[in-house]
Design an enzyme around this catalytic site. Structure first.
Site, PDB file in Angstrom:
ATOM      1  N   ARG A  46      11.899  43.003 -38.326  1.00  0.00           N
ATOM      2  CA  ARG A  46      12.744  42.439 -38.511  1.00  0.00           C
ATOM      3  C   ARG A  46      13.673  41.253 -37.778  1.00  0.00           C
ATOM      4  O   ARG A  46      14.145  41.038 -38.274  1.00  0.00           O
ATOM      5  CB  ARG A  46      13.774  43.637 -37.609  1.00  0.00           C
ATOM      6  N   GLU A 131      -6.304  56.245 -39.593  1.00  0.00           N
ATOM      7  CA  GLU A 131      -6.549  56.886 -38.516  1.00  0.00           C
ATOM      8  C   GLU A 131      -5.793  57.128 -37.046  1.00  0.00           C
ATOM      9  O   GLU A 131      -5.718  57.552 -36.804  1.00  0.00           O
ATOM     10  CB  GLU A 131      -8.139  56.324 -38.427  1.00  0.00           C
ATOM     11  N   GLY A 136      -3.955  59.318 -32.162  1.00  0.00           N
ATOM     12  CA  GLY A 136      -3.081  57.783 -31.940  1.00  0.00           C
ATOM     13  C   GLY A 136      -4.945  57.135 -32.063  1.00  0.00           C
ATOM     14  O   GLY A 136      -5.793  57.182 -33.210  1.00  0.00           O
ATOM     15  N   ILE A 138      -7.706  58.525 -31.009  1.00  0.00           N
ATOM     16  CA  ILE A 138      -8.922  59.807 -31.604  1.00  0.00           C
ATOM     17  C   ILE A 138      -9.296  59.170 -32.858  1.00  0.00           C
ATOM     18  O   ILE A 138      -9.093  59.570 -33.895  1.00  0.00           O
ATOM     19  CB  ILE A 138      -8.427  61.477 -30.504  1.00  0.00           C
ATOM     20  N   GLU A 192      11.309  59.370 -26.984  1.00  0.00           N
ATOM     21  CA  GLU A 192      12.264  58.070 -27.893  1.00  0.00           C
ATOM     22  C   GLU A 192      13.385  58.554 -27.471  1.00  0.00           C
ATOM     23  O   GLU A 192      13.562  59.493 -27.091  1.00  0.00           O
ATOM     24  CB  GLU A 192      12.180  58.480 -29.634  1.00  0.00           C
ATOM     25  N   LYS A 207       1.341  65.260 -38.768  1.00  0.00           N
ATOM     26  CA  LYS A 207      -0.049  65.265 -38.243  1.00  0.00           C
ATOM     27  C   LYS A 207      -1.728  66.521 -38.657  1.00  0.00           C
ATOM     28  O   LYS A 207      -2.715  66.046 -39.438  1.00  0.00           O
ATOM     29  CB  LYS A 207      -0.618  65.266 -36.977  1.00  0.00           C
ATOM     30  N   GLY A 308       0.377  55.327 -27.840  1.00  0.00           N
ATOM     31  CA  GLY A 308       0.121  53.996 -26.849  1.00  0.00           C
ATOM     32  C   GLY A 308      -0.305  52.518 -27.062  1.00  0.00           C
ATOM     33  O   GLY A 308      -0.912  52.622 -28.379  1.00  0.00           O
TER      34      GLY A 308
END
Length: 434
Positions: A46, A131, A136, A138, A192, A207, A308
């Site tokens: 953006r 994935e 994350g 894993i 957040e 998930k 992360g």
């Protein structure tokens, strides 16, 4: 070495800049493992002027991310914009329609539109990889769809949201209440500014629905995930659970219910009491862990960083490497048209033990009314704890653990007590993992 695989990257937040750093830092290693160089040719976000801590001058900038889907020099579009609809959905639809491979970390997008996108990608003959959308860094999607591909999996469950796990394990370590720890998590960047999707279990439900489709060969049914978050968990619940030999964790569970003629899909996200000896009890901080149970492989545990820039970027680039190798595969481990439609499983007959917390006025007769409701609903009480002195509002906490029984009995007891002036707040019911 073969011609480079050219990618266009939409979204330059934490994960997007992590992808740029990873590809630049490990370019030679990635090329050897992919069998060809992977080259970023275009990026989009953006704000073009923002300092993101990476040098983007070597890449074309597209103000309109959809323009990347029209470029002849782009083989794969990487979507890191976020959101289940809007620009992200327009971008991925356009990428597939124009024959581009697609990699995304967008769990909401896949949970809501995964069936449509998988069918479109298969028809177009392009790869759709995600994935990074679950847990994350894993490799749980690859583990289920490839490593466990020969197994009939009847159950998959685990800790799927690092924010909630950080909050609960910090409450456990410090004795602080939910609101204080949430504020700390926001300050540290684990939550957040608007944490609703995390703390109310929606992110984990996204998930879980994806894992269920892959594990069971079932059509995606995010709309049937029974969801409850952790915002009502008190420090007193953490303390009582510890006294009883448990920790509290937000657990997502999906399994096949074969109690009826046609198999049904059970999907639930809610806080549970987990015994000290269970592997999930030792998963602390912003960590994810997924357990899968197969008929030949037994129990597998996947554990690691669930978010992360580094771990999530690693999963994104791993998907890009797969595409560079020519590995497409079915999106959900089998063609979308072969995924089995499963109705949601009823929950009332499920057997288990429950923890129930009541907040009540400190006056005679309250406990008698609660135990009478348990009796009338045929709920057997294993243990009962009343926390000492009343608080400033003259209220006390009563916590009980039930013997094993059908969930419908506990629900009936809650119905009997509904609206009673003996309750100062809605009771909190959490299942116990044994």
């Amino acid at each position: 070495m073969a011609e480079p695989l050219n990618i266009a990257l939409a979204g330059l937040g934490t994960v997007g800049t992590g992808v740029v750093r990873l590809i630049e830092t490990n370019a030679e290693l990635i090329a050897r493992r992919a069998g060809r160089p992977i080259r970023i040719v275009a990026v989009s976000a953006r704000d073009r002027t923002k300092d993101r801590g990476v040098d983007l001058s070597g890449y074309d900038w597209e103000d309109d991310p959809d323009a990347m889907t029209l470029r002849d020099d782009v083989d794969v579009v990487v979507e890191l914009v976020g959101g289940s609809d809007g620009p992200a959905l327009t971008l991925v639809r356009g990428a597939i329609a124009h024959g581009k491979g697609l990699v995304t970390a967008n769990k909401a997008l896949i949970a809501h539109h995964g069936m449509e996108l998988a069918a479109s990608a298969e028809k177009a003959g392009v790869a759709l990889k995600f994935e990074a959308a679950v847990a994350g860094g894993i490799p749980v999607i690859k583990g289920l769809s490839e490593g466990a591909a020969a197994n009939a999996i009847d159950r998959v469950y685990g800790i799927l949201n690092g924010t909630c796990n950080y909050i609960l394990s910090t409450m456990e370590d410090t004795g602080a209440d939910f609101g204080d720890v949430l504020a700390d998590a926001q300050r540290l960047g684990y939550a957040e500014a608007d944490p609703t999707f995390d703390i109310e279990g929606v992110d984990a439900a996204h998930k879980l629905s994806i894992l269920a489709a892959i594990a069971f060969g079932a059509r995606l049914r995010f709309d049937t995930v029974e969801t409850m978050g952790i915002s009502r968990v008190k420090a007193a619940d953490i303390e009582q659970a510890h006294t009883l030999g448990y920790v509290i964790r937000l657990i997502g569970t999906a399994e096949i219910d074969r109690s009826e003629a046609a198999p049904r899909l059970f999907q639930r996200v809610r806080p549970h009491l987990v015994p000290f000896g269970h592997p999930l009890a030792h998963v602390d901080g912003p960590t994810n862990a997924v357990v899968a149970e197969g008929n030949f492989m037994g129990r597998l545990l996947f554990q690691g960083a669930g978010a992360g820039d580094g771990p999530t970027a690693s999963a994104v680039v791993a998907d890009i490497i797969d595409i560079a190798r020519g590995e497409k595969g079915a999106t959900f481990s089998m063609p979308a048209g072969e995924l089995e439609p499963m109705e949601p499983a009823p929950t009332g007959h499920r057997l288990g033990r429950s923890y129930i917390r009541f907040t009540v006025p400190d006056r005679p007769g309250v406990l008698a009314e609660i135990t009478a409701a348990m009796r009338d609903a045929n709920v057997s009480i294993e243990s009962l704890i009343q926390k000492g002195d009343p608080d400033d509002d003259g209220e006390v906490i009563i916590a009980m653990v039930t013997h094993e029984g059908p969930e419908s009995a506990v629900s009936e007891a809650m119905r009997i007590l509904e609206g009673s002036d003996s309750l100062a707040a809605q009771p909190l019911v959490m299942q116990i993992i044994d």
